[in-house]
Write a protein that holds these residues in place. Structure first.
Motif, PDB file in Angstrom:
ATOM      1  N   GLY A  37      -1.776  -3.392   2.578  1.00 39.04           N
ATOM      2  CA  GLY A  37      -2.407  -3.773   2.072  1.00 39.04           C
ATOM      3  C   GLY A  37      -3.192  -5.383   2.538  1.00 39.04           C
ATOM      4  O   GLY A  37      -3.959  -5.583   1.592  1.00 39.04           O
ATOM      5  N   ALA A  40      -7.386  -4.610   2.455  1.00 38.64           N
ATOM      6  CA  ALA A  40      -7.922  -5.925   1.218  1.00 38.64           C
ATOM      7  C   ALA A  40      -8.136  -6.825   1.182  1.00 38.64           C
ATOM      8  O   ALA A  40      -8.896  -7.477   0.503  1.00 38.64           O
ATOM      9  CB  ALA A  40      -7.407  -4.732  -0.100  1.00 38.64           C
ATOM     10  N   ALA A  44     -10.891  -9.157   1.083  1.00 38.64           N
ATOM     11  CA  ALA A  44     -11.365  -9.774  -0.183  1.00 38.64           C
ATOM     12  C   ALA A  44     -11.081 -11.417   0.048  1.00 38.64           C
ATOM     13  O   ALA A  44     -12.181 -12.162  -0.588  1.00 38.64           O
ATOM     14  CB  ALA A  44     -10.901  -9.559  -1.077  1.00 38.64           C
ATOM     15  N   GLN A  70     -14.768  -4.246   5.565  1.00 39.61           N
ATOM     16  CA  GLN A  70     -16.319  -4.849   4.621  1.00 39.61           C
ATOM     17  C   GLN A  70     -16.649  -3.199   4.120  1.00 39.61           C
ATOM     18  O   GLN A  70     -17.023  -2.762   4.994  1.00 39.61           O
ATOM     19  CB  GLN A  70     -16.965  -5.884   4.636  1.00 39.61           C
ATOM     20  CG  GLN A  70     -16.356  -7.023   6.018  1.00 39.61           C
ATOM     21  CD  GLN A  70     -15.551  -7.834   4.909  1.00 39.61           C
ATOM     22  OE1 GLN A  70     -15.405  -7.611   3.255  1.00 39.61           O
ATOM     23  NE2 GLN A  70     -14.293  -8.555   4.871  1.00 39.61           N
ATOM     24  N   HIS A 143     -17.403  -3.440  -6.094  1.00 44.52           N
ATOM     25  CA  HIS A 143     -16.308  -4.343  -5.030  1.00 44.52           C
ATOM     26  C   HIS A 143     -15.255  -5.118  -5.652  1.00 44.52           C
ATOM     27  O   HIS A 143     -14.937  -5.465  -4.402  1.00 44.52           O
ATOM     28  CB  HIS A 143     -16.862  -3.888  -3.542  1.00 44.52           C
ATOM     29  CG  HIS A 143     -17.794  -2.062  -3.183  1.00 44.52           C
ATOM     30  ND1 HIS A 143     -17.906  -2.130  -3.235  1.00 44.52           N
ATOM     31  CD2 HIS A 143     -16.236  -1.621  -2.196  1.00 44.52           C
ATOM     32  CE1 HIS A 143     -19.482  -1.031  -2.435  1.00 44.52           C
ATOM     33  NE2 HIS A 143     -17.646  -0.681  -1.812  1.00 44.52           N
ATOM     34  N   ARG A 145     -12.933  -6.162  -6.664  1.00 44.70           N
ATOM     35  CA  ARG A 145     -11.199  -5.773  -6.417  1.00 44.70           C
ATOM     36  C   ARG A 145     -11.530  -6.115  -4.456  1.00 44.70           C
ATOM     37  O   ARG A 145      -9.795  -5.874  -4.058  1.00 44.70           O
ATOM     38  CB  ARG A 145     -10.733  -5.140  -6.981  1.00 44.70           C
ATOM     39  CG  ARG A 145     -10.235  -5.945  -7.961  1.00 44.70           C
ATOM     40  CD  ARG A 145      -9.690  -4.842  -9.095  1.00 44.70           C
ATOM     41  NE  ARG A 145      -9.632  -5.752 -10.455  1.00 44.70           N
ATOM     42  CZ  ARG A 145      -9.748  -6.498 -11.287  1.00 44.70           C
ATOM     43  NH1 ARG A 145      -8.745  -7.599 -11.000  1.00 44.70           N
ATOM     44  NH2 ARG A 145      -9.504  -6.775 -12.989  1.00 44.70           N
ATOM     45  N   ARG A 146     -12.260  -5.580  -4.421  1.00 43.02           N
ATOM     46  CA  ARG A 146     -12.084  -4.844  -2.333  1.00 43.02           C
ATOM     47  C   ARG A 146     -13.446  -5.849  -1.606  1.00 43.02           C
ATOM     48  O   ARG A 146     -13.582  -6.611  -2.098  1.00 43.02           O
ATOM     49  CB  ARG A 146     -11.932  -3.942  -2.348  1.00 43.02           C
ATOM     50  CG  ARG A 146     -11.765  -2.326  -3.535  1.00 43.02           C
ATOM     51  CD  ARG A 146     -11.887  -1.353  -3.551  1.00 43.02           C
ATOM     52  NE  ARG A 146     -12.887  -1.068  -4.213  1.00 43.02           N
ATOM     53  CZ  ARG A 146     -13.363   0.145  -4.445  1.00 43.02           C
ATOM     54  NH1 ARG A 146     -13.471   1.346  -3.824  1.00 43.02           N
ATOM     55  NH2 ARG A 146     -14.595   0.364  -4.970  1.00 43.02           N
ATOM     56  N   GLY A 147     -12.456  -5.712  -0.223  1.00 41.49           N
ATOM     57  CA  GLY A 147     -13.208  -6.044   0.498  1.00 41.49           C
ATOM     58  C   GLY A 147     -15.332  -5.585   0.677  1.00 41.49           C
ATOM     59  O   GLY A 147     -15.538  -4.369   0.523  1.00 41.49           O
ATOM     60  N   CYS A 148     -15.926  -6.341   0.617  1.00 43.15           N
ATOM     61  CA  CYS A 148     -17.537  -5.764   0.745  1.00 43.15           C
ATOM     62  C   CYS A 148     -18.029  -6.759   1.999  1.00 43.15           C
ATOM     63  O   CYS A 148     -18.552  -8.002   1.097  1.00 43.15           O
ATOM     64  CB  CYS A 148     -18.095  -5.338  -0.355  1.00 43.15           C
ATOM     65  SG  CYS A 148     -18.597  -6.467  -1.488  1.00 43.15           S
TER      66      CYS A 148
END
Length: 384
Positions: A37, A40, A44, A70, A143, A145-148
């Protein structure tokens, strides 16, 4: 342990993750990826990690590691560019309320994607936006709740998107929302209906997109006065949607629970023309998962005779008792909740009745999928 590994462990210690002990010969990048985890988390919370220093500046290797984690920027637009109109949301709404113009796929998709942008970025409803800018907002939401890369150092926007997730999830299922929007907006009322006053209700209004569809419906059917009310129980969503609908002069959004009688007070004066109830469980989900049945029971008990001439969305909800293999259609005739000898709460949703067609929940909106490039479809959410 190498200097680079020591540097990364200093970063991990700053994140209170110093209990992690990879092998001494472990590559620094692998140290990150081995943590469940943590990828992420790094993506984030990049803005937080950047405050942790290594020798006065962030480790270059750690920086590269973060960039690898990302999600890339979108490669395709959210809808095909040949469908996009160089007009504002306000212009498109004005256009679709003209009953002499057909409700085209192009017009519906433009309204949905521009409404989505305007919901996130107040004021953009007046501007002519680039399709790239609109696509970026869909990417950010997908995205959240995730990296972008599209959300780098935009922590406040990320939090806002998470806070309004449920309402935007309904809207961001573009094919299904387009199909429902078009069905509501294009509903034609018989000539016998009095056009003096239109009173509409949207239950579980979320972003307010179906309230807008009801507004279009009223205008295309030449009603002189339009009174629209949306009910939303999430205070954050209600506040944003109320401001949006007030700005667009669509209607009023009430904060409340549609299972209680008090929330229907503004509708007790005149017959209700149209009701949309969006509290429909997902396909094969049992009805107890949502408040659909209880809301209808309360609404019909409270408004009673005022619903005699009302048009509804959905026109019907097909439900099934899987154990017994029994189907029944919930509709206006049975007030969407009366089914003697059946345990409705344990029955599962199967299909909607739309324009006199029974459409399985997972097939609603299939006719609009061709408007969206394949590479952009992962940015869509799922209404049901």
């Amino acid at each position: 342990m190498s200097d680079q590994s020591q540097g990364l462990h200093r970063i991990l210690a700053g994140l209170q993750l110093n209990s992690f002990a990879p092998p001494e010969d472990c590559h620094p990048l692998a140290s990150i990826l081995l943590l469940p985890g943590l990828a992420a988390f790094f993506a984030a919370e990049l803005s937080v990690i950047r405050t942790i220093t290594y020798g006065g500046s962030m480790s270059q290797l750690a920086q590269h590691a973060l960039e690898l984690l990302q999600a890339p920027l979108p490669q395709e637009d959210i809808i095909f560019s040949d469908l996009y109109r160089d007009t504002s949301l306000l212009e498109d709404i004005h256009c679709i309320t003209d009953r002499t113009r057909p409700i085209s796929t192009e017009l519906v998709m433009n309204i949905l994607v521009k409404y989505f942008h305007a919901y996130v970025h107040s004021g953009s409803y007046r501007r002519i936006l680039s399709l790239k800018d609109i696509t970026m907002v869909f990417d950010q939401f997908a995205h959240r709740r995730r990296g972008c890369k599209s959300l780098l150092e935009q922590r406040r926007l990320r939090q806002w998107l998470v806070q309004h997730s449920f309402a935007l999830c309904m809207l961001a299922d573009l094919p299904k929302t387009a199909s429902i929007f078009a069905a509501i907006a294009g509903m034609h009322f018989p000539d016998s209906i009095d056009r003096q006053q239109y009173t509409g209700l949207d239950i579980g209004t979320g972003s307010g997109i179906l309230l807008l569809a009801a507004f279009v419906q009223a205008k295309r059917n030449n009603f002189r006065k339009v009174n629209l009310v949306g009910i939303e129980r999430d205070p954050y969503v209600q506040k944003r949607t109320a401001r949006m609908c007030c700005t667009l002069e669509i209607g009023e959004i009430i904060l409340g629970d549609a299972k209680t009688t008090d929330v229907y007070a503004p509708l007790r004066q005149k017959p209700v023309t149209f009701v949309a109830n969006e509290t429909i469980p997902g396909i094969r989900q049992e009805l107890w998962c949502e408040d659909f049945v209880m809301i209808n029971e309360t609404m019909f008990r409270t408004l009673g005779p005022l619903l005699e001439e009302t048009f509804f969305f959905p026109e019907g909800l097909l439900v099934m008792d899987r154990d017994r293999g029994v189907y029944t259609m919930l509709n206006k005739m049975n007030q969407y909740h009366q089914a003697p000898n059946l345990d409705l709460a344990a029955m599962s949703a199967q299909a909607l009745l739309i324009d006199d067609r029974v459409v399985p929940l997972n097939k609603v909106g299939d006719e609009y999928l061709n408007s969206i490039p394949n590479k952009s479809r992962p940015l869509l959410t799922q209404r049901w």
